[in-house]
Design a protein around this motif. Structure first.
Motif, PDB file in Angstrom:
ATOM      1  N   ARG A   1       0.843  -1.195   0.000  1.00  0.00           N
ATOM      2  CA  ARG A   1       0.000   0.000   0.000  1.00  0.00           C
ATOM      3  C   ARG A   1       0.878   1.245   0.000  1.00  0.00           C
ATOM      4  NH1 ARG A   1      -2.782  -1.665   5.391  1.00  0.00           N
ATOM      5  NH2 ARG A   1      -0.593  -2.203   5.683  1.00  0.00           N
ATOM      6  N   ARG A   2       0.377   2.321  -0.596  1.00  0.00           N
ATOM      7  CA  ARG A   2       1.160   3.558  -0.713  1.00  0.00           C
ATOM      8  C   ARG A   2       0.279   4.745  -0.353  1.00  0.00           C
ATOM      9  NH1 ARG A   2       2.912  -0.093  -4.433  1.00  0.00           N
ATOM     10  NH2 ARG A   2       5.167  -0.381  -4.603  1.00  0.00           N
ATOM     11  N   TYR A   3       0.851   5.687   0.393  1.00  0.00           N
ATOM     12  CA  TYR A   3       0.090   6.810   0.916  1.00  0.00           C
ATOM     13  C   TYR A   3       0.798   8.130   0.627  1.00  0.00           C
ATOM     14  CZ  TYR A   3      -1.835   2.928   3.588  1.00  0.00           C
ATOM     15  OH  TYR A   3      -2.378   1.728   3.959  1.00  0.00           O
ATOM     16  N   GLN A   4       0.007   9.187   0.676  1.00  0.00           N
ATOM     17  CA  GLN A   4       0.561  10.519   0.588  1.00  0.00           C
ATOM     18  C   GLN A   4       1.085  10.933   1.969  1.00  0.00           C
ATOM     19  OE1 GLN A   4       0.863  12.301  -2.320  1.00  0.00           O
ATOM     20  NE2 GLN A   4       0.176  10.366  -3.213  1.00  0.00           N
ATOM     21  N   PRO A   5       2.002  11.905   2.014  1.00  0.00           N
ATOM     22  CA  PRO A   5       2.486  12.379   3.322  1.00  0.00           C
ATOM     23  C   PRO A   5       1.351  12.900   4.191  1.00  0.00           C
ATOM     24  CG  PRO A   5       3.902  13.162   1.553  1.00  0.00           C
ATOM     25  CD  PRO A   5       2.702  12.552   0.890  1.00  0.00           C
ATOM     26  N   THR A   6       1.516  12.797   5.479  1.00  0.00           N
ATOM     27  CA  THR A   6       0.548  13.308   6.428  1.00  0.00           C
ATOM     28  C   THR A   6       1.288  14.046   7.539  1.00  0.00           C
ATOM     29  OG1 THR A   6      -1.383  12.740   7.791  1.00  0.00           O
ATOM     30  CG2 THR A   6       0.499  11.233   7.857  1.00  0.00           C
ATOM     31  N   TRP A   7       0.576  14.458   8.552  1.00  0.00           N
ATOM     32  CA  TRP A   7       1.182  15.185   9.661  1.00  0.00           C
ATOM     33  C   TRP A   7       1.232  14.303  10.906  1.00  0.00           C
ATOM     34  CZ3 TRP A   7      -1.907  15.448  13.918  1.00  0.00           C
ATOM     35  CH2 TRP A   7      -3.279  15.277  13.718  1.00  0.00           C
ATOM     36  N   ALA A   8       2.103  14.671  11.810  1.00  0.00           N
ATOM     37  CA  ALA A   8       2.183  14.013  13.105  1.00  0.00           C
ATOM     38  C   ALA A   8       2.627  15.031  14.145  1.00  0.00           C
ATOM     39  CB  ALA A   8       3.166  12.838  13.074  1.00  0.00           C
ATOM     40  N   ILE A   9       2.187  14.833  15.360  1.00  0.00           N
ATOM     41  CA  ILE A   9       2.656  15.616  16.504  1.00  0.00           C
ATOM     42  C   ILE A   9       3.124  14.632  17.562  1.00  0.00           C
ATOM     43  CG2 ILE A   9       2.080  17.277  18.312  1.00  0.00           C
ATOM     44  CD1 ILE A   9      -0.070  18.398  16.471  1.00  0.00           C
ATOM     45  N   GLU A  10       4.406  14.693  17.910  1.00  0.00           N
ATOM     46  CA  GLU A  10       4.979  13.812  18.917  1.00  0.00           C
ATOM     47  C   GLU A  10       5.389  14.633  20.137  1.00  0.00           C
ATOM     48  OE1 GLU A  10       6.898  10.682  15.684  1.00  0.00           O
ATOM     49  OE2 GLU A  10       8.195  11.648  17.184  1.00  0.00           O
ATOM     50  N   THR A  11       5.061  14.147  21.306  1.00  0.00           N
ATOM     51  CA  THR A  11       5.451  14.811  22.543  1.00  0.00           C
ATOM     52  C   THR A  11       6.039  13.785  23.503  1.00  0.00           C
ATOM     53  OG1 THR A  11       3.323  14.508  23.684  1.00  0.00           O
ATOM     54  CG2 THR A  11       3.553  16.448  22.266  1.00  0.00           C
ATOM     55  N   ASN A  12       6.949  14.224  24.343  1.00  0.00           N
ATOM     56  CA  ASN A  12       7.442  13.391  25.431  1.00  0.00           C
ATOM     57  C   ASN A  12       7.895  14.290  26.571  1.00  0.00           C
ATOM     58  OD1 ASN A  12      10.636  13.600  25.272  1.00  0.00           O
ATOM     59  ND2 ASN A  12       9.894  13.391  23.179  1.00  0.00           N
ATOM     60  N   TYR A  13       7.859  13.760  27.780  1.00  0.00           N
ATOM     61  CA  TYR A  13       8.266  14.549  28.942  1.00  0.00           C
ATOM     62  C   TYR A  13       8.971  13.646  29.950  1.00  0.00           C
ATOM     63  CZ  TYR A  13       4.466  12.612  31.793  1.00  0.00           C
ATOM     64  OH  TYR A  13       3.640  11.758  32.503  1.00  0.00           O
ATOM     65  N   TYR A  14       9.726  14.274  30.833  1.00  0.00           N
ATOM     66  CA  TYR A  14      10.417  13.588  31.927  1.00  0.00           C
ATOM     67  C   TYR A  14      10.559  14.560  33.091  1.00  0.00           C
ATOM     68  CZ  TYR A  14      14.080  11.511  34.777  1.00  0.00           C
ATOM     69  OH  TYR A  14      14.789  11.006  35.831  1.00  0.00           O
ATOM     70  N   MET A  15      10.369  14.041  34.317  1.00  0.00           N
ATOM     71  CA  MET A  15      10.595  14.875  35.498  1.00  0.00           C
ATOM     72  C   MET A  15      10.887  13.987  36.696  1.00  0.00           C
ATOM     73  SD  MET A  15       8.223  17.857  37.224  1.00  0.00           S
ATOM     74  CE  MET A  15       7.102  16.706  38.019  1.00  0.00           C
ATOM     75  N   ASP A  16      11.987  14.286  37.400  1.00  0.00           N
ATOM     76  CA  ASP A  16      12.241  13.642  38.689  1.00  0.00           C
ATOM     77  C   ASP A  16      11.222  14.137  39.710  1.00  0.00           C
ATOM     78  OD1 ASP A  16      14.524  12.096  38.020  1.00  0.00           O
ATOM     79  OD2 ASP A  16      15.774  13.907  38.117  1.00  0.00           O
ATOM     80  N   LEU A  17      10.850  13.269  40.636  1.00  0.00           N
ATOM     81  CA  LEU A  17       9.955  13.699  41.717  1.00  0.00           C
ATOM     82  C   LEU A  17      10.804  14.291  42.837  1.00  0.00           C
ATOM     83  CD1 LEU A  17       7.333  10.792  41.767  1.00  0.00           C
ATOM     84  CD2 LEU A  17       7.365  12.921  40.446  1.00  0.00           C
ATOM     85  N   GLY A  18      11.368  15.465  42.518  1.00  0.00           N
ATOM     86  CA  GLY A  18      12.310  16.112  43.427  1.00  0.00           C
ATOM     87  C   GLY A  18      11.695  16.668  44.682  1.00  0.00           C
ATOM     88  N   PHE A  19      10.368  16.714  44.774  1.00  0.00           N
ATOM     89  CA  PHE A  19       9.713  17.220  45.980  1.00  0.00           C
ATOM     90  C   PHE A  19       9.641  16.159  47.080  1.00  0.00           C
ATOM     91  CE2 PHE A  19       6.572  15.715  42.918  1.00  0.00           C
ATOM     92  CZ  PHE A  19       5.909  14.734  43.644  1.00  0.00           C
ATOM     93  N   LEU A  20      10.010  14.907  46.748  1.00  0.00           N
ATOM     94  CA  LEU A  20       9.997  13.850  47.754  1.00  0.00           C
ATOM     95  C   LEU A  20      11.156  14.037  48.734  1.00  0.00           C
ATOM     96  CD1 LEU A  20       9.273  10.736  45.486  1.00  0.00           C
ATOM     97  CD2 LEU A  20       7.646  11.933  46.985  1.00  0.00           C
TER      98      LEU A  20
END
Length: 373
Positions: free
Chosen positions: A238-257
């Motif tokens: 199968r072959r497709y035309q280009p499309t859009w994507a939105i990628e997100t990622n996050y990281y955080m230490d629980l430094g308040f502990l």
């Protein structure tokens, strides 16, 4: 990053990040300029991961329980290698994963749990079928504007940097549909700071899935009527035309502990991938889900791991010098319109018009262990 792309991407996985080992989110580091005398690579992080997904799904893959109800989930063992590095002008990320399914998602030539089907004769005979194996690969590279132009102009308030981003996704599986895919992506990444040395990245991308093989669409394969370009594809691609994507990622230490229990961090990711037109493009659009071959329209896909809670076991056992050498984690995984297939309409997602087989939406808590080497 996760399993094969059918017709659309894990991370992009992702899958993927998907899948199942989206480890870049777990690294509390960012690209920064290298001063004179620093090595070419400012950081190299290689990891091996084992994870277990008890209730994964694969579109169109299900069996019937003795009481007639559907068993629509597939347990998967995931073995992953992940590389992440920071160099003078940006970052590189590579994830390679092997997914081993249980008997509910069997390897070829089986078509469902305990049954072998000969495509030439249509005869079904009992079998003890091994679970399918899928391989996926995902790569992402960023090139920071602050680093390229030797400036701090792109650091404003919580905005840490803007980067060019390029990447690829590959997949292949050995079940009877012989699904495989190749895709490339390019766009920008915006990096923002979070408390406790954390971060969140947002990347709007253009994505092109330039090959997505599906065995039952191939002319002469015994699954599709042999009318090339109308009811089957000569090469099954199968072959497709280009499309859009939105990628997100996050990281955080629980430094308040309290310092005595400061071994935990949270991370997550999400990918929105735009629709690609008919799911079996370039075959003609055919909206009837029971037709052969049905060819409904794809939908926007949400592939996400909203939260992963990580316990830094090596730091707890051996001290801060060994932080993140051994991580134990638990995460929640949610995937809607898996691979872009409309979970309400697609023939792979339904057993009759309007009746879902529950294989195109995935919702699962899963866990794993990652070891740095």
């Amino acid at each position: 990053m996760k399993r094969h792309i059918q017709p659309i991407l894990l991370a992009l996985a992702f899958a993927s990040f998907a899948s199942a080992a989206a480890l870049a989110e777990d690294l509390p580091v960012k690209a920064k300029p290298a001063s004179s005398g620093q090595p070419f690579f400012l950081l190299i992080d290689d990891r091996l991961t084992f994870s277990y997904i008890p209730k994964a799904t694969d579109p169109g893959v299900f069996s019937r329980n003795p009481d007639g109800s559907l068993n629509s989930t597939t347990a998967m063992q995931v073995y992953s290698f992940t590389h992440f590095d920071i160099w003078q002008y940006g970052t590189n990320f590579l994830n390679i994963s092997m997914f081993k399914s249980d008997h509910n998602d069997p390897a070829s030539p089986c078509t469902n749990a305990g049954v072998v089907v000969n495509p030439g004769t249509g005869v079904a005979t009992p079998a003890n079928c091994a679970g399918a194996i899928s391989f996926t690969g995902q790569g992402r590279s960023t090139f920071g504007w602050n680093e390229i132009f030797n400036t701090k102009a792109f650091t404003v308030g919580p905005l840490r940097n803007i980067s060019f981003e390029v990447g690829f996704d590959l997949s292949s599986t050995n079940y009877y549909r012989a699904a495989a895919a190749q895709a490339v992506s390019a766009g920008l990444q915006f990096q923002f700071d979070l408390p406790y040395k954390g971060y969140v990245n947002v990347a709007p991308l253009a994505t092109w899935i330039y090959m997505a093989h599906m065995g039952f669409l191939q002319c002469g394969g015994g699954f599709a009527p042999p009318v090339p370009g109308v009811s089957c594809l000569p090469d099954g691609n199968r072959r497709y035309q280009p499309t859009w994507a939105i990628e997100t990622n996050y990281y955080m230490d629980l430094g308040f502990l309290p310092e005595s229990v400061r071994y935990f961090s949270v991370s997550g990711r999400a990918q929105l991938l735009g629709a690609l037109g008919p799911e079996n493009s370039p075959l003609p659009y055919n909206p009837l889900p029971l037709a052969a071959p049905a060819n409904s329209m794809t939908k926007i896909s949400l592939n996400s791991e909203p939260i992963r809670l990580t316990f830094d076991a090596s730091k707890a056992m051996w001290g801060p010098k060994f932080s993140h050498y051994v991580d134990v984690w638990v995460a929640y995984r949610y995937w809607q319109n898996k691979y872009g297939l409309d979970h309400n309409v697609s023939k792979l997602c339904t057993i009759s018009p309007g009746v879902s087989n529950n294989t195109c939406t995935e919702s699962s808590i899963y866990s794993g262990i990652s070891m740095k080497f």
